[in-house]
Design a protein around this motif. Structure first.
Motif, PDB file in Angstrom:
ATOM      1  N   VAL A   1      22.383  44.542  39.234  1.00 54.95           N
ATOM      2  CA  VAL A   1      22.224  45.966  38.910  1.00 54.95           C
ATOM      3  C   VAL A   1      21.974  46.783  40.170  1.00 54.95           C
ATOM      4  O   VAL A   1      22.558  47.863  40.355  1.00 54.95           O
TER       5      VAL A   1
ATOM      6  N   THR B   1      38.139  46.819  38.061  1.00 60.70           N
ATOM      7  CA  THR B   1      37.709  45.625  37.329  1.00 60.70           C
ATOM      8  C   THR B   1      38.737  44.509  37.436  1.00 60.70           C
ATOM      9  O   THR B   1      38.378  43.335  37.622  1.00 60.70           O
TER      10      THR B   1
ATOM     11  N   SER C   1      30.892  42.789  33.902  1.00 57.44           N
ATOM     12  CA  SER C   1      30.449  43.644  32.802  1.00 57.44           C
ATOM     13  C   SER C   1      29.496  44.728  33.307  1.00 57.44           C
ATOM     14  O   SER C   1      29.597  45.898  32.920  1.00 57.44           O
ATOM     15  N   ILE C   2      28.579  44.322  34.185  1.00 56.90           N
ATOM     16  CA  ILE C   2      27.629  45.287  34.753  1.00 56.90           C
ATOM     17  C   ILE C   2      28.362  46.314  35.605  1.00 56.90           C
ATOM     18  O   ILE C   2      28.117  47.523  35.509  1.00 56.90           O
TER      19      ILE C   2
ATOM     20  N   GLU D   1      25.212  47.166  42.171  1.00 61.39           N
ATOM     21  CA  GLU D   1      26.182  48.065  41.552  1.00 61.39           C
ATOM     22  C   GLU D   1      25.720  49.518  41.545  1.00 61.39           C
ATOM     23  O   GLU D   1      26.555  50.431  41.563  1.00 61.39           O
TER      24      GLU D   1
ATOM     25  N   ALA E   1      31.549  47.233  35.465  1.00 62.26           N
ATOM     26  CA  ALA E   1      32.364  48.121  34.642  1.00 62.26           C
ATOM     27  C   ALA E   1      31.501  49.158  33.937  1.00 62.26           C
ATOM     28  O   ALA E   1      31.882  50.333  33.836  1.00 62.26           O
ATOM     29  N   THR E   2      30.324  48.751  33.468  1.00 65.60           N
ATOM     30  CA  THR E   2      29.417  49.679  32.790  1.00 65.60           C
ATOM     31  C   THR E   2      28.971  50.793  33.728  1.00 65.60           C
ATOM     32  O   THR E   2      28.965  51.981  33.359  1.00 65.60           O
ATOM     33  N   VAL E   3      28.603  50.412  34.957  1.00 63.99           N
ATOM     34  CA  VAL E   3      28.170  51.413  35.947  1.00 63.99           C
ATOM     35  C   VAL E   3      29.322  52.349  36.302  1.00 63.99           C
ATOM     36  O   VAL E   3      29.151  53.575  36.374  1.00 63.99           O
ATOM     37  N   HIS E   4      30.525  51.791  36.496  1.00 62.43           N
ATOM     38  CA  HIS E   4      31.677  52.616  36.862  1.00 62.43           C
ATOM     39  C   HIS E   4      32.060  53.571  35.733  1.00 62.43           C
ATOM     40  O   HIS E   4      32.426  54.728  35.980  1.00 62.43           O
ATOM     41  N   ILE E   5      31.992  53.100  34.499  1.00 61.29           N
ATOM     42  CA  ILE E   5      32.279  53.962  33.352  1.00 61.29           C
ATOM     43  C   ILE E   5      31.252  55.102  33.278  1.00 61.29           C
ATOM     44  O   ILE E   5      31.599  56.264  33.011  1.00 61.29           O
ATOM     45  N   ALA E   6      29.991  54.777  33.549  1.00 60.74           N
ATOM     46  CA  ALA E   6      28.940  55.802  33.540  1.00 60.74           C
ATOM     47  C   ALA E   6      29.209  56.860  34.607  1.00 60.74           C
ATOM     48  O   ALA E   6      28.985  58.052  34.377  1.00 60.74           O
TER      49      ALA E   6
END
Length: 209
Positions: free
Chosen positions: A19, A52, A158-159, A22, A161-166
């Motif tokens: 985390v 990703t 997964s982490i 990222e 991608a989540t940060v990049h989407i945010a």
């Protein structure tokens, strides 16, 4: 899958490290924000998919190489341990010195995806990241190195991608404030300090071989 395969993994340490890495301001963060502001969320999401996919290719290469390396020389865990410490210190320095504004993004969705793939496939740091940092959390005595590497790598993807989407979702809402925070001295100092702390933690934790 046997639960013993995952028993030797320091999940708290792994998740904290992933985390922090990222969330640290860097090129992908600045580029994604700039692209989304100029081209919209569709282009931003396409770029996230490209990043990703590029990281996935690096992960597959790392899994193959790491498994072969460990099989050929099991004592290499000791070398990877200290190389991981050095790499975290390098990331800390890079986080502190990266105060430049993002390059203006003037590309559409298709090229955004392609650029995301190319930027990460051609980035040797991505491969080094998977080989050196993932190896810090593997316990070769509990099961196949390649399988542990794959599981940890997929969690990292997964982490990430989540940060990049945010970032894409926040870019249009926060606008210039996201870029101001990304390049601020305070943000760079905080994340550089966190990475140094992780490097020290890795150094003081014996490698699980």
């Amino acid at each position: 899958m046997s639960l013993s395969l995952l028993a030797g993994i320091d999940w708290i340490g792994f998740l904290i490290a992933m985390v922090v890495v990222e969330l640290t301001p860097g090129p992908n963060m600045g580029w994604l924000a700039a692209l989304t502001l100029r081209e919209g969320r569709k282009a931003g999401f396409a770029a996230v998919a490209g990043i990703t996919f590029g990281l996935s290719l690096q992960l597959l290469a790392a899994i193959t190489g790491l498994a072969a390396l460990i099989a050929a020389a099991p004592t290499v865990f000791g070398l990877l341990h200290w190389a991981g410490v050095a790499f975290m210190l390098y990331l800390a320095w890079a986080a502190f010195t990266d105060g430049a504004s993002a390059v203006t993004a003037d590309i559409g969705s298709e090229r955004g995806f392609r650029r995301g793939v190319i930027a990460n496939v051609l980035n040797p740091k991505a491969l080094v990241f998977y080989v050196l940092l993932i190896s810090q959390f593997i316990d070769a005595s509990t099961g196949p190195v390649w399988l542990q590497s794959l599981i940890l790598g997929l969690i990292h993807l997964s982490i990430a991608a989540t940060v990049h989407i945010a970032i894409v979702l926040l870019a249009q809402t926060l606008g210039a404030r996201l870029e101001t925070w990304r390049t601020s001295l305070a943000a760079r100092l905080v994340f550089a300090g966190l990475m140094v702390a992780i490097a020290l933690w890795i150094a003081l934790t014996p490698p699980a071989a």
